[in-house]
Design an enzyme around this catalytic site. Structure first.
Site, mmCIF file in Angstrom:
data_model
loop_
_atom_site.group_PDB
_atom_site.id
_atom_site.type_symbol
_atom_site.label_atom_id
_atom_site.label_comp_id
_atom_site.label_asym_id
_atom_site.label_seq_id
_atom_site.Cartn_x
_atom_site.Cartn_y
_atom_site.Cartn_z
ATOM 1 N N SER A 1 -13.054 25.614 0.055
ATOM 2 C CA SER A 1 -13.533 25.008 1.309
ATOM 3 C C SER A 1 -14.330 26.078 2.057
ATOM 4 O O SER A 1 -14.200 27.278 1.763
ATOM 5 C CB SER A 1 -12.311 24.610 2.148
ATOM 6 O OG SER A 1 -12.691 24.330 3.481
ATOM 7 N N TYR B 1 -3.535 25.510 5.415
ATOM 8 C CA TYR B 1 -4.718 25.057 4.667
ATOM 9 C C TYR B 1 -5.677 26.226 4.471
ATOM 10 O O TYR B 1 -6.142 26.507 3.357
ATOM 11 C CB TYR B 1 -5.393 23.922 5.441
ATOM 12 C CG TYR B 1 -6.595 23.328 4.750
ATOM 13 C CD1 TYR B 1 -6.437 22.378 3.739
ATOM 14 C CD2 TYR B 1 -7.889 23.703 5.104
ATOM 15 C CE1 TYR B 1 -7.544 21.818 3.108
ATOM 16 C CE2 TYR B 1 -8.994 23.151 4.475
ATOM 17 C CZ TYR B 1 -8.819 22.205 3.476
ATOM 18 O OH TYR B 1 -9.914 21.662 2.854
HETATM 19 N N1 LIG Z 1 -13.261 16.553 3.208
HETATM 20 C C1 LIG Z 1 -13.641 17.771 3.526
HETATM 21 O O1 LIG Z 1 -14.325 17.968 4.548
HETATM 22 C C2 LIG Z 1 -13.291 18.958 2.658
HETATM 23 C C3 LIG Z 1 -13.895 20.174 2.935
HETATM 24 C C4 LIG Z 1 -13.606 21.282 2.154
HETATM 25 C C5 LIG Z 1 -12.726 21.147 1.094
HETATM 26 N N2 LIG Z 1 -12.136 19.950 0.838
HETATM 27 C C6 LIG Z 1 -11.205 19.881 -0.283
HETATM 28 O O2 LIG Z 1 -11.605 18.874 -1.200
HETATM 29 C C7 LIG Z 1 -10.466 18.421 -1.923
HETATM 30 C C8 LIG Z 1 -10.436 16.911 -1.872
HETATM 31 O O3 LIG Z 1 -10.213 16.495 -0.551
HETATM 32 P P1 LIG Z 1 -10.881 15.196 0.080
HETATM 33 O O4 LIG Z 1 -11.682 15.615 1.226
HETATM 34 O O5 LIG Z 1 -11.487 14.371 -0.964
HETATM 35 O O6 LIG Z 1 -9.592 14.497 0.710
HETATM 36 P P2 LIG Z 1 -8.777 13.216 0.283
HETATM 37 O O7 LIG Z 1 -9.678 12.034 0.241
HETATM 38 O O8 LIG Z 1 -7.611 13.223 1.198
HETATM 39 O O9 LIG Z 1 -8.331 13.518 -1.194
HETATM 40 C C9 LIG Z 1 -7.254 14.358 -1.501
HETATM 41 C C10 LIG Z 1 -6.882 14.144 -2.956
HETATM 42 O O10 LIG Z 1 -5.751 14.952 -3.272
HETATM 43 C C11 LIG Z 1 -4.741 14.132 -3.837
HETATM 44 N N3 LIG Z 1 -3.437 14.611 -3.406
HETATM 45 C C12 LIG Z 1 -3.010 14.781 -2.136
HETATM 46 N N4 LIG Z 1 -1.730 15.180 -2.118
HETATM 47 C C13 LIG Z 1 -1.341 15.271 -3.403
HETATM 48 C C14 LIG Z 1 -0.128 15.621 -4.044
HETATM 49 N N5 LIG Z 1 0.978 15.938 -3.342
HETATM 50 N N6 LIG Z 1 -0.069 15.584 -5.391
HETATM 51 C C15 LIG Z 1 -1.153 15.240 -6.117
HETATM 52 N N7 LIG Z 1 -2.336 14.880 -5.579
HETATM 53 C C16 LIG Z 1 -2.422 14.899 -4.240
HETATM 54 C C17 LIG Z 1 -4.992 12.747 -3.298
HETATM 55 O O11 LIG Z 1 -4.442 11.783 -4.163
HETATM 56 P P3 LIG Z 1 -4.066 10.293 -3.638
HETATM 57 O O12 LIG Z 1 -5.208 9.894 -2.727
HETATM 58 O O13 LIG Z 1 -3.981 9.478 -4.862
HETATM 59 O O14 LIG Z 1 -2.798 10.413 -2.887
HETATM 60 C C18 LIG Z 1 -6.506 12.691 -3.235
HETATM 61 O O15 LIG Z 1 -7.040 12.305 -4.462
HETATM 62 C C19 LIG Z 1 -9.258 19.074 -1.276
HETATM 63 O O16 LIG Z 1 -8.872 20.194 -2.021
HETATM 64 C C20 LIG Z 1 -9.794 19.491 0.078
HETATM 65 O O17 LIG Z 1 -9.086 20.558 0.626
HETATM 66 C C21 LIG Z 1 -12.400 18.845 1.606
#
Ligand SMILES: NC(=O)c1ccc[n+]([C@@H]2O[C@H](COP(=O)([O-])OP(=O)(O)OC[C@H]3O[C@@H](n4cnc5c(N)ncnc54)[C@H](OP(=O)(O)O)[C@@H]3O)[C@@H](O)[C@H]2O)c1
Length: 254
Positions: A146, A159
Site C-alpha cells: 500500500s 495496517y
Molecule cells: N482499497 C485501497 O485503497 C487499498 C490501498 C492500498 C492497498 N490495498 C490493499 O489491497 C488489498 C485488497 O484490498 P481491497 O481494497 O480490494 O479491499 P476489499 O475489497 O476489502 O478486499 C479484501 C480482500 O481480502 C479478503 N480477506 C479479508 N479478510 C480475510 C481473511 N481473514 N481471510 C482471507 N481473506 C480475507 C477478502 O475476502 P472476502 O471479501 O471474500 O471476505 C477480500 O477479497 C489489501 O491487501 C489492501 O490492504 C487497498
C-alpha cells in the site's frame, strides 16, 4: 519478438480474488492468458469465476479464512491451486484487512488479527509457494502492499505496520530466491474504490481531503491495479527483484 506480457499457460493463485483489487488483478491475469485460482472468505466467487471462464481461462476457488493461518493451512491453499490448475507459476498475495482506531484505544486482539491476515498469511503462502518455485527454478510472487507501506496513515497503526512489513518481506525473499529464478516484487496501490475505503469515501470531509491531495483527482478503480500485477507476473519483469511498483494516482509524489 514474443509478447513479454503474455501469460498463456501460466497458473496463478490470487488471494481474496473474488472482490476489490484481488478481482481486478485476477481478471487482468486471465485477460493476459493465465488460468486463475482464487481464495475467498465471505464473497461468493461465482461471478468472478464466470468472468475468468468467459475470457477462455480455467478458474477455481477455495474458501479460506487467513486468521490464525499455520503452515498446514497455507500448504492446503497452495496445494488446492496447484491441483486445480496443474501447477503454480504465480502467487498474488492480495487479501488484507484494515482496522481504524485511535492508537491509544487499539485493542491487542485487533492488532493481532490485522497482522495475522496482512502479514502472517503473506509469509506463510509465499513460503509454501516459494518451496515449489525454488525447487522448479522459476516463479513469480507479487505482494500487495500500500502507499501506507511507506507512510504512517491516520488511525491505522496495525495496517500501516503490516504494509511496511510486507515490503521488508518482499526484499528479504527476493535476496534469497532471485538466484533460484523466482521474482518477488510488490505493488503499492493508492486509494482505490473498494470495501477497504468505503468508510473514508462515505465521509464527505475525509473524502474531499483525500481527493484534493491525489494528483489524479479521483480514487482508483480496482481494474487499474491489474497492469502492474500482469507486468510483475510476466517475463517482462524477469529482471525485477524486490521492486515496489506504486500505482497511486500520484499520491506519493505529492
Ligand atoms: N482499497 C485501497 O485503497 C487499498 C490501498 C492500498 C492497498 N490495498 C490493499 O489491497 C488489498 C485488497 O484490498 P481491497 O481494497 O480490494 O479491499 P476489499 O475489497 O476489502 O478486499 C479484501 C480482500 O481480502 C479478503 N480477506 C479479508 N479478510 C480475510 C481473511 N481473514 N481471510 C482471507 N481473506 C480475507 C477478502 O475476502 P472476502 O471479501 O471474500 O471476505 C477480500 O477479497 C489489501 O491487501 C489492501 O490492504 C487497498
Amino acid at each position: 519478438m514474443a509478447n513479454p506480457f503474455d501469460l498463456t499457460g501460466r497458473r496463478a493463485l490470487v488471494t481474496g480474488g473474488a472482490t476489490g483489487i484481488g478481482e481486478g488483478i485476477a481478471l487482468g491475469l486471465a485477460a493476459a492468458g493465465a488460468d486463475v485460482a482464487l481464495t475467498y472468505r465471505s464473497h461468493a466467487p461465482e461471478e468472478t469465476l464466470a468472468k475468468i471462464e468467459a475470457a477462455g481461462r480455467k478458474g477455481a476457488a477455495v474458501q479460506a479464512d487467513f486468521t490464525g493461518m499455520d503452515e498446514a493451512a497455507a500448504a492446503e491453499v497452495t496445494g488446492f491451486a496447484a491441483d486445480a490448475l496443474g501447477g503454480l507459476d504465480i502467487l498474488v498475495n492480495n487479501a488484507g484487512i484494515i482496522y481504524r482506531e485511535e492508537s491509544v484505544d487499539m485493542p491487542l486482539s485487533e492488532w493481532r488479527r490485522v497482522l495475522q491476515v496482512n502479514l502472517d498469511s503473506v509469509w506463510l503462502l509465499s513460503q509454501a509457494a516459494g518451496k515449489r518455485m525454488v525447487e522448479r527454478g522459476s516463479g513469480k510472487i507479487v505482494i500487495v502492499s500500500s502507499v501506507l507501506g511507506s507512510q504512517g496513515g491516520l488511525r491505522v497503526p496495525a495496517y500501516t505496520s503490516s504494509k511496511h512489513a510486507v515490503i521488508g518481506l518482499t526484499r528479504a525473499l527476493c535476496n534469497e530466491w532471485a538466484p533460484h529464478g523466482v521474482n518477488v516484487n510488490a505493488i503499492a496501490p493508492g486509494y482505490t474504490a473498494t470495501d477497504n475505503t468505503q468508510a473514508l469515501r462515505d465521509d464527505p470531509e475525509r473524502s474531499r481531503a483525500l481527493l484534493d491531495r491525489i494528483p489524479a483527482g479521483r480514487f482508483a478503480d480496482s481494474s487499474e491495479m491489474a497492469g502492474a500485477a500482469v507486468f510483475l507476473a510476466s517475463d517482462a519483469a524477469s529482471y525485477c527483484h524486490g521492486s515496489v511498483v506504486t500505482v497511486d494516482g500520484g499520491w506519493l509524489a505529492r
